[in-house]
Design an enzyme around this catalytic site. Structure first.
Site: not given
Ligand code: AHG
Ligand code: MN
Ligand code: MN
Length: 280
Positions: A35, A41, A64-65, A83, A85-86
């Protein structure tokens, strides 16, 4: 565990602030899932990481990042996967977004998930927790800067909302039929495209179905197990609902082989999840 909850409570208002005032543009990088990352993020990830790394009880952090796990304390009891920033692709349109946390004891596998928390940045800043042996609880940030308890959250047996994601032309016939059957029964479409906001709506409106199915282009779905799917599976089960994969198996029984592994997922109250199982 309390220490981790405190760290989340310190990070969330900082993210809410960043969402209001920081740069909403894209960074030049991609994350592990490919992404494109927003500057927000990355900033949200740093805010959370900086609070979590102070916790003595955390052994390692997975985001996630970030690519791998970051080891914090060799003797720590928990692994926290998050996560930051979803729903970040909706920041530009000013929709509600959130952060999701899974707290694992020992190895980060489904059976070790002890607690889950999410925060939602909307007109209000709210936090929902499912801690060890506790009900699902909703908190709201007050003017005093403290999260005040609002209420416990429990799902009804049957809801009215139907929230389904992914590219429709890639849906299976089974999924398309299930969605159509619920609409034919009177269910209403409610889908923003941020799973935190969509699952929060179903929880607070008493029930319904959220689905992110397998598609021809993404046979394993899009949503990631460790920091999106499993935390919500725990919260939905604790609230009296269920979370299942495309074949009807319990999400919390899925074997996790890699940090960024994805799975098709269905979350809902009892009635809708039975419909999912019957549709197979
Ligand atoms: P993230 O912003 O953390 O990458 O997650 C977005 C997820 C989830 O919030 C949402 O349900 C889904 O992506 C939306 O995907 P589609 O736009 O494909 O429906
Ligand atoms: Mn997400
Ligand atoms: Mn994200």
């Amino acid at each position: 565990m309390n220490e981790i909850l405190k760290a989340i409570k310190l990070a969330a208002p900082k993210i809410a602030d960043a969402l209001k005032y920081a740069d909403k543009g894209y960074a030049t990088s991609e994350n592990q899932t490919g992404d494109r990352q927003l500057k927000l993020d990355i900033l949200s990830d740093e805010i959370i990481f900086n609070e979590l790394k102070k916790c003595q009880s955390i052994k390692a952090i997975i985001s996630e990042e970030r690519e791998g796990a970051d080891e914090i304390n060799p003797n720590g009891k928990y692994i926290v996967a998050y996560d930051p920033l979803d729903g970040s692709s909706l920041v530009d349109v000013n929709f509600s977004v959130g952060s999701i946390f899974g707290i694992y004891e020992g190895e980060a596998i489904a059976s070790n998930l002890k607690a889950a928390v999410y925060t939602i940045y909307g007109a209000r800043l709210e936090l929902v927790s499912a801690l060890e042996n506790e009900a699902v609880k909703l908190y709201q940030l007050g003017k005093d800067g403290e999260f005040g308890f609002v209420k416990e959250i429990a799902l009804s047996q049957k809801g009215k909302l139907n929230a389904t994601g992914a590219t429709q032309k890639g849906w299976s016939e089974t999924h398309a039929k299930l969605v159509r059957a619920l609409f034919n029964e009177g269910y209403r479409l409610r889908y923003s495209g941020a799973m935190v906001a969509d699952l929060h709506q179903i929880l607070l409106k008493g029930g319904g179905l959220f689905s992110y199915p397998a598609t021809t282009d993404a046979p394993n779905g899009k949503l990631r197990l460790l920091f999106e799917v499993l935390p919500f599976a725990l919260i939905y089960e604790r609230a009296g609902g269920e979370g299942v994969a495309a074949n009807g198996t319990r999400l919390l029984d899925i074997k996790v082989n890699s940090f960024h592994q994805t799975s098709p997922c269905y979350f809902g109250s009892k009635y809708e999840i039975n419909e999912v199982k019957n549709s197979l």
